[in-house]
Scaffold this motif. Structure first.
Motif, short mmCIF file in Angstrom:
data_model
loop_
_atom_site.label_atom_id
_atom_site.label_comp_id
_atom_site.label_asym_id
_atom_site.label_seq_id
_atom_site.Cartn_x
_atom_site.Cartn_y
_atom_site.Cartn_z
N PRO A 44 0.99 -1.25 -0.11
CA PRO A 44 0.09 -0.03 0.10
C PRO A 44 0.89 1.17 0.17
CG PRO A 44 -0.01 -0.89 2.26
CD PRO A 44 0.68 -1.87 1.24
N PHE A 45 0.57 2.17 -0.79
CA PHE A 45 1.18 3.40 -0.71
C PHE A 45 0.35 4.50 -0.08
CE2 PHE A 45 3.39 7.32 -2.26
CZ PHE A 45 2.28 8.37 -2.65
N SER A 46 0.66 5.13 0.90
CA SER A 46 -0.17 5.89 1.82
C SER A 46 -1.26 5.49 2.56
CB SER A 46 -0.59 7.26 1.03
OG SER A 46 -1.20 8.30 1.68
N PRO A 47 -0.66 4.34 3.12
CA PRO A 47 -1.94 3.87 4.22
C PRO A 47 -2.35 4.77 5.24
CG PRO A 47 0.12 2.89 4.70
CD PRO A 47 0.23 3.71 3.64
N LEU A 48 -1.57 5.65 5.61
CA LEU A 48 -2.29 6.52 6.74
C LEU A 48 -2.83 7.80 5.99
CD1 LEU A 48 0.39 5.97 9.38
CD2 LEU A 48 -2.05 4.97 9.06
N GLY A 49 -3.06 7.96 4.80
CA GLY A 49 -3.70 9.15 4.25
C GLY A 49 -2.87 10.28 4.52
N LYS A 50 -1.52 9.92 3.89
CA LYS A 50 -0.46 11.27 3.85
C LYS A 50 -0.41 11.70 5.10
CE LYS A 50 -0.93 11.93 -1.34
NZ LYS A 50 -0.16 11.05 -1.48
N GLY A 51 -0.47 11.07 6.28
CA GLY A 51 -0.15 11.76 7.55
C GLY A 51 -1.61 12.04 8.23
N PHE A 52 -2.86 11.97 7.49
CA PHE A 52 -4.01 12.40 8.12
C PHE A 52 -4.28 11.40 9.18
CE2 PHE A 52 -8.48 13.23 8.76
CZ PHE A 52 -8.42 14.65 8.81
N SER A 62 0.14 23.74 9.50
CA SER A 62 0.58 24.50 8.18
C SER A 62 1.93 23.50 7.49
CB SER A 62 1.04 25.83 8.45
OG SER A 62 2.19 25.86 9.24
N PHE A 63 1.47 23.58 6.26
CA PHE A 63 2.48 22.60 5.46
C PHE A 63 3.56 23.31 4.72
CE2 PHE A 63 -1.62 20.36 5.43
CZ PHE A 63 -1.24 19.25 6.09
N GLN A 64 4.87 23.03 4.55
CA GLN A 64 5.99 23.90 4.03
C GLN A 64 5.67 23.79 2.60
OE1 GLN A 64 9.60 21.95 5.11
NE2 GLN A 64 9.31 22.40 7.42
N GLU A 65 6.40 24.92 2.01
CA GLU A 65 6.28 25.07 0.61
C GLU A 65 6.78 23.82 -0.09
OE1 GLU A 65 8.11 27.93 -2.87
OE2 GLU A 65 7.96 28.74 -0.81
N GLY A 66 6.04 23.30 -0.98
CA GLY A 66 6.19 22.23 -1.78
C GLY A 66 5.71 20.89 -1.12
N ASP A 67 5.04 20.93 0.11
CA ASP A 67 4.38 19.87 0.65
C ASP A 67 3.09 19.70 -0.15
OD1 ASP A 67 3.04 17.99 2.31
OD2 ASP A 67 3.97 18.68 3.94
N ILE A 68 2.76 18.44 -0.96
CA ILE A 68 1.73 18.02 -1.66
C ILE A 68 0.63 17.94 -0.91
CG2 ILE A 68 1.87 15.58 -1.09
CD1 ILE A 68 0.85 17.30 -4.69
N ARG A 69 0.60 18.07 0.60
CA ARG A 69 -0.72 18.21 1.31
C ARG A 69 -1.34 19.35 1.35
NH1 ARG A 69 1.71 15.62 6.77
NH2 ARG A 69 3.26 16.80 5.91
N ALA A 70 -0.50 20.36 1.00
CA ALA A 70 -1.05 21.91 0.88
C ALA A 70 -2.24 21.88 -0.38
CB ALA A 70 -0.05 22.93 0.74
N THR A 71 -2.21 21.07 -1.52
CA THR A 71 -2.76 20.94 -2.58
C THR A 71 -4.27 20.11 -2.48
OG1 THR A 71 -1.59 19.47 -3.69
CG2 THR A 71 -0.85 21.66 -4.02
N ILE A 72 -4.02 19.29 -1.39
CA ILE A 72 -5.14 18.00 -1.17
C ILE A 72 -6.41 18.66 -0.39
CG2 ILE A 72 -5.58 15.74 -0.54
CD1 ILE A 72 -2.68 15.12 -0.86
N PRO A 73 -7.59 18.62 -1.07
CA PRO A 73 -8.69 19.24 -0.56
C PRO A 73 -8.80 18.68 1.05
CG PRO A 73 -9.27 18.70 -2.74
CD PRO A 73 -7.85 18.52 -2.51
N ARG A 74 -8.84 17.48 1.57
CA ARG A 74 -9.13 16.84 2.51
C ARG A 74 -8.34 17.61 3.82
NH1 ARG A 74 -5.39 11.61 1.73
NH2 ARG A 74 -6.86 11.42 0.18
N PHE A 75 -7.03 18.37 3.45
CA PHE A 75 -6.26 19.12 4.49
C PHE A 75 -6.87 20.41 4.36
CE2 PHE A 75 -3.79 15.65 3.17
CZ PHE A 75 -3.30 15.07 4.47
N ASP A 76 -7.72 21.17 3.45
CA ASP A 76 -7.93 22.52 3.58
C ASP A 76 -8.90 22.71 4.72
OD1 ASP A 76 -10.52 22.24 2.50
OD2 ASP A 76 -9.52 22.84 0.59
N ALA A 77 -8.83 24.14 4.97
CA ALA A 77 -9.76 24.55 6.37
C ALA A 77 -11.34 24.23 6.05
CB ALA A 77 -9.63 26.04 6.54
N GLU A 78 -11.57 24.26 4.84
CA GLU A 78 -13.31 23.73 4.74
C GLU A 78 -13.38 22.40 4.90
OE1 GLU A 78 -16.23 23.67 0.91
OE2 GLU A 78 -14.34 24.85 0.58
N HIS A 79 -12.71 21.65 4.53
CA HIS A 79 -12.98 20.16 4.58
C HIS A 79 -12.46 19.45 5.98
CE1 HIS A 79 -12.96 20.98 0.30
NE2 HIS A 79 -14.23 20.49 0.35
#
Length: 98
Positions: A44-52, A62-79
């Motif tokens: 399995p790749f990412s079995p822990l949901g990219k750390g979530f 907050s994610f550092q510049e270049g961290d892919i999680r900053a672009t994934i909707p599950r991590f944004d404030a709305e979701h």
């Protein structure tokens, strides 16, 4: 199972695919049974949901510049609140049973 590589086919001993108990279960109905049937491992790749699902992500994260999680909707404030409720369920369910 064999995979096409370059100009020929090569045997495969494992397959890596994104899989997580809450986020992505797509491999379960076909890929995982096929792997078991032909005797190759499923990694399995990412079995822990990219750390979530580690419980370390909260609204103050907050994610550092270049961290892919900053672009994934599950991590944004709305979701995030709705997704945290999913994460809390196994934790509270386990606590009730012990």
């Amino acid at each position: 199972m064999v995979v096409e590589v370059g100009e020929g086919w090569r045997p495969s001993s494992s397959l890596t695919s994104r899989w997580s108990s809450l986020w992505t279960r797509d491999p379960e109905p076909e890929v995982m049974p096929t792997c078991a049937q032909v005797g190759i491992g499923f990694v399995p790749f990412s079995p822990l949901g990219k750390g979530f699902l580690t419980g370390t992500v909260d609204p103050a994260t907050s994610f550092q510049e270049g961290d892919i999680r900053a672009t994934i909707p599950r991590f944004d404030a709305e979701h995030l609140p709705a997704n945290q409720a999913l994460w809390a369920w196994p934790e509270t369910g386990t606590a009730r049973r012990t």
